[in-house]
Design a protein around this motif. Sequence first.
Motif, PDB file in Angstrom:
ATOM      1  N   CYS A 254       0.862  -1.186   0.000  1.00 33.76           N
ATOM      2  CA  CYS A 254       0.000   0.000   0.000  1.00 33.76           C
ATOM      3  C   CYS A 254       0.895   1.231   0.000  1.00 33.76           C
ATOM      4  CB  CYS A 254      -0.902  -0.010   1.227  1.00 33.76           C
ATOM      5  SG  CYS A 254      -2.020   1.409   1.325  1.00 33.76           S
ATOM      6  N   ALA A 255       1.026   1.887  -1.141  1.00 32.75           N
ATOM      7  CA  ALA A 255       1.877   3.081  -1.244  1.00 32.75           C
ATOM      8  C   ALA A 255       1.281   4.179  -0.376  1.00 32.75           C
ATOM      9  CB  ALA A 255       1.983   3.536  -2.688  1.00 32.75           C
ATOM     10  N   ILE A 256       1.850   4.381   0.796  1.00 33.81           N
ATOM     11  CA  ILE A 256       1.243   5.262   1.792  1.00 33.81           C
ATOM     12  C   ILE A 256       1.053   6.676   1.250  1.00 33.81           C
ATOM     13  CG2 ILE A 256       1.446   6.209   4.115  1.00 33.81           C
ATOM     14  CD1 ILE A 256       0.935   3.145   3.927  1.00 33.81           C
ATOM     15  N   ASP A 257       2.033   7.208   0.529  1.00 32.59           N
ATOM     16  CA  ASP A 257       1.910   8.582   0.035  1.00 32.59           C
ATOM     17  C   ASP A 257       0.897   8.702  -1.101  1.00 32.59           C
ATOM     18  OD1 ASP A 257       3.398   7.278  -1.875  1.00 32.59           O
ATOM     19  OD2 ASP A 257       5.078   8.692  -1.851  1.00 32.59           O
ATOM     20  N   THR A 258       0.404   7.581  -1.613  1.00 33.54           N
ATOM     21  CA  THR A 258      -0.661   7.590  -2.615  1.00 33.54           C
ATOM     22  C   THR A 258      -2.036   7.481  -1.977  1.00 33.54           C
ATOM     23  OG1 THR A 258       0.760   6.604  -4.311  1.00 33.54           O
ATOM     24  CG2 THR A 258      -1.625   6.376  -4.623  1.00 33.54           C
ATOM     25  N   TYR A 259      -2.160   6.610  -0.987  1.00 34.56           N
ATOM     26  CA  TYR A 259      -3.471   6.277  -0.432  1.00 34.56           C
ATOM     27  C   TYR A 259      -3.817   7.030   0.844  1.00 34.56           C
ATOM     28  CZ  TYR A 259      -3.559   2.589  -3.887  1.00 34.56           C
ATOM     29  OH  TYR A 259      -3.557   1.910  -5.077  1.00 34.56           O
ATOM     30  N   PHE A 260      -2.843   7.725   1.435  1.00 29.03           N
ATOM     31  CA  PHE A 260      -3.112   8.432   2.684  1.00 29.03           C
ATOM     32  C   PHE A 260      -2.692   9.888   2.601  1.00 29.03           C
ATOM     33  CE2 PHE A 260      -3.467   4.103   3.911  1.00 29.03           C
ATOM     34  CZ  PHE A 260      -4.462   4.116   4.877  1.00 29.03           C
ATOM     35  N   LYS A 261      -3.541  10.742   3.147  1.00 27.31           N
ATOM     36  CA  LYS A 261      -3.296  12.177   3.252  1.00 27.31           C
ATOM     37  C   LYS A 261      -3.460  12.580   4.715  1.00 27.31           C
ATOM     38  CE  LYS A 261      -2.962  12.221  -1.228  1.00 27.31           C
ATOM     39  NZ  LYS A 261      -1.598  12.165  -1.837  1.00 27.31           N
ATOM     40  N   ALA A 262      -3.269  13.862   4.992  1.00 24.30           N
ATOM     41  CA  ALA A 262      -3.360  14.363   6.361  1.00 24.30           C
ATOM     42  C   ALA A 262      -4.694  13.960   7.001  1.00 24.30           C
ATOM     43  CB  ALA A 262      -3.188  15.873   6.372  1.00 24.30           C
ATOM     44  N   GLN A 263      -4.631  13.566   8.271  1.00 28.45           N
ATOM     45  CA  GLN A 263      -5.763  12.975   8.977  1.00 28.45           C
ATOM     46  C   GLN A 263      -6.239  13.853  10.130  1.00 28.45           C
ATOM     47  OE1 GLN A 263      -6.471   8.992   8.612  1.00 28.45           O
ATOM     48  NE2 GLN A 263      -5.881   9.803   6.605  1.00 28.45           N
ATOM     49  N   ASN A 264      -7.566  13.890  10.327  1.00 33.90           N
ATOM     50  CA  ASN A 264      -8.155  14.394  11.564  1.00 33.90           C
ATOM     51  C   ASN A 264      -8.291  13.229  12.538  1.00 33.90           C
ATOM     52  OD1 ASN A 264      -9.889  16.220   9.337  1.00 33.90           O
ATOM     53  ND2 ASN A 264      -9.131  17.355  11.102  1.00 33.90           N
ATOM     54  N   LEU A 265      -7.995  13.456  13.813  1.00 36.91           N
ATOM     55  CA  LEU A 265      -8.201  12.455  14.845  1.00 36.91           C
ATOM     56  C   LEU A 265      -9.638  12.546  15.355  1.00 36.91           C
ATOM     57  CD1 LEU A 265      -4.912  12.926  16.927  1.00 36.91           C
ATOM     58  CD2 LEU A 265      -5.275  11.614  14.813  1.00 36.91           C
ATOM     59  N   ILE A 266     -10.233  11.407  15.666  1.00 31.97           N
ATOM     60  CA  ILE A 266     -11.645  11.361  16.047  1.00 31.97           C
ATOM     61  C   ILE A 266     -11.855  10.421  17.230  1.00 31.97           C
ATOM     62  CG2 ILE A 266     -14.006  10.810  15.289  1.00 31.97           C
ATOM     63  CD1 ILE A 266     -13.023  11.291  12.393  1.00 31.97           C
ATOM     64  N   PHE A 267     -12.626  10.883  18.219  1.00 37.33           N
ATOM     65  CA  PHE A 267     -13.215  10.024  19.249  1.00 37.33           C
ATOM     66  C   PHE A 267     -14.716  10.024  19.035  1.00 37.33           C
ATOM     67  CE2 PHE A 267      -9.363  11.155  21.665  1.00 37.33           C
ATOM     68  CZ  PHE A 267      -9.048   9.964  22.323  1.00 37.33           C
ATOM     69  N   ASP A 268     -15.349   8.868  19.088  1.00 42.14           N
ATOM     70  CA  ASP A 268     -16.808   8.868  19.090  1.00 42.14           C
ATOM     71  C   ASP A 268     -17.338   7.626  19.789  1.00 42.14           C
ATOM     72  OD1 ASP A 268     -18.142   6.871  16.912  1.00 42.14           O
ATOM     73  OD2 ASP A 268     -16.208   7.537  16.156  1.00 42.14           O
ATOM     74  N   ILE A 269     -18.560   7.768  20.312  1.00 44.97           N
ATOM     75  CA  ILE A 269     -19.295   6.648  20.890  1.00 44.97           C
ATOM     76  C   ILE A 269     -20.710   6.733  20.341  1.00 44.97           C
ATOM     77  CG2 ILE A 269     -19.872   5.360  22.974  1.00 44.97           C
ATOM     78  CD1 ILE A 269     -18.135   7.409  24.545  1.00 44.97           C
ATOM     79  N   THR A 270     -21.099   5.772  19.517  1.00 45.93           N
ATOM     80  CA  THR A 270     -22.487   5.717  19.108  1.00 45.93           C
ATOM     81  C   THR A 270     -23.133   4.488  19.737  1.00 45.93           C
ATOM     82  OG1 THR A 270     -24.011   6.055  17.252  1.00 45.93           O
ATOM     83  CG2 THR A 270     -22.241   4.428  16.943  1.00 45.93           C
ATOM     84  N   LEU A 271     -24.432   4.342  19.514  1.00 41.76           N
ATOM     85  CA  LEU A 271     -25.206   3.272  20.138  1.00 41.76           C
ATOM     86  C   LEU A 271     -25.959   2.501  19.069  1.00 41.76           C
ATOM     87  CD1 LEU A 271     -26.650   5.358  23.113  1.00 41.76           C
ATOM     88  CD2 LEU A 271     -24.584   3.944  23.087  1.00 41.76           C
ATOM     89  N   CYS A 272     -25.907   1.191  19.143  1.00 40.27           N
ATOM     90  CA  CYS A 272     -26.529   0.306  18.156  1.00 40.27           C
ATOM     91  C   CYS A 272     -25.965   0.638  16.779  1.00 40.27           C
ATOM     92  CB  CYS A 272     -28.049   0.410  18.221  1.00 40.27           C
ATOM     93  SG  CYS A 272     -28.744  -0.057  19.828  1.00 40.27           S
ATOM     94  N   GLY A 273     -26.781   1.119  15.856  1.00 37.85           N
ATOM     95  CA  GLY A 273     -26.269   1.490  14.543  1.00 37.85           C
ATOM     96  C   GLY A 273     -25.979   0.283  13.673  1.00 37.85           C
ATOM     97  N   ASP A 274     -25.338   0.565  12.524  1.00 36.93           N
ATOM     98  CA  ASP A 274     -25.154  -0.458  11.498  1.00 36.93           C
ATOM     99  C   ASP A 274     -24.248  -1.594  11.935  1.00 36.93           C
ATOM    100  OD1 ASP A 274     -26.726   0.884   9.539  1.00 36.93           O
ATOM    101  OD2 ASP A 274     -25.071   2.272   9.215  1.00 36.93           O
TER     102      ASP A 274
END
Length: 353
Positions: A254-274
């Motif tokens: 997986c060519a990282i510089d091709t498939y990945f760009k700058a990222q936002n970090l995320i925390f989340d907690i959802t309930l049930c869902g898909d």
Amino acid sequence: MLSSLALLSVVLPSALAATTYDMVKEYSGSTFFNDWNFYGQFDNLTNGDAIFVTSSVASSSKLAYVDSTTNRAIIKVDNTSTVAFNDKRNTVRISSKDEFDIGSVWIADMYHVPFGCSVWPAFWSQAPNWPSGGEIDTFEHWNLELHNQMTLHTEPGCTQASPVQTATVVNSTDCSFQDNSNAGCGVMDSTDSSYGAKFAAAQGGVFVTEMAESGISVWFFPRSSVPASLSSNASSFSTADLGTPTANWPTAGCAIDTYFKAQNLIFDITLCGDAAGAASVFQQTCSGVCYTDYVVGNGSVYDNAYFDVASVRVYSVTGMNTIVRVSSALGFRAGCWVWGAAALSGAVVLFAL
């Protein structure tokens, strides 16, 4: 659970090239929440039975706050309100205002992660224009499962090939969102203290995610085995201190510089869902019906549905600063979660989009 996953790859660990990193961003203490955006609407991303509250509601309801005794950040599901049928329960989703580019490491020191029937938590990262720029799931699982799973989601062409990792259970090697109904290329941590009640009993641990040109790696260290350079909160460290990653996706597949760009970090907690709420998945570890037996009614079933985070620290390769943007806007990308069954020895695989 491990027994339901296909054993596709067993890799004997070997050394990876070491890199030195310097800290460029810290989320901790009384200012922990200053540089995060709160989603501020119902969960229209994963079909969860949840409302991701605004910053003001999170503060006034004590769903996101810094504990005055421990000086650690708490991110939680509402466990005090009684929810009526057809309503949703309040919870939290936050995304970092900053984005972090290739050449970054983020280290999350957590004492507790959310768990329980209907609970679906994650600590992850994502580029703003997904699937372009990819996604890295550092921590995720649901309900009463025992093991953390780590997954990449990308555009077609990225695979996990010849990983150097301690984990032996791999549920897919194709990271494309078009493959296996977007199952991603996921790896399961064999350590049963990497999620849930055993994580809490062990006083948590430290998750390390490296997004380097040479590949993406995730390490998990239980509290009792955190390397000295991480436990001392040093301003710099070397990946030589960390040993073999728990999960690894080398650039050869997986060519990282091709498939990945700058990222936002995320925390989340959802309930049930898909994912957590799908009947075939929910019933693997929980009884009853996800929404009516848990979300509805008294909130005490969510007493364990919280993150307890000492810090999140971001590091850049020595001599670089990989912070590429500070957003003053809401900055959330409209994504969604879907679920499906992949042909992995009959296992149901659930995945992000």
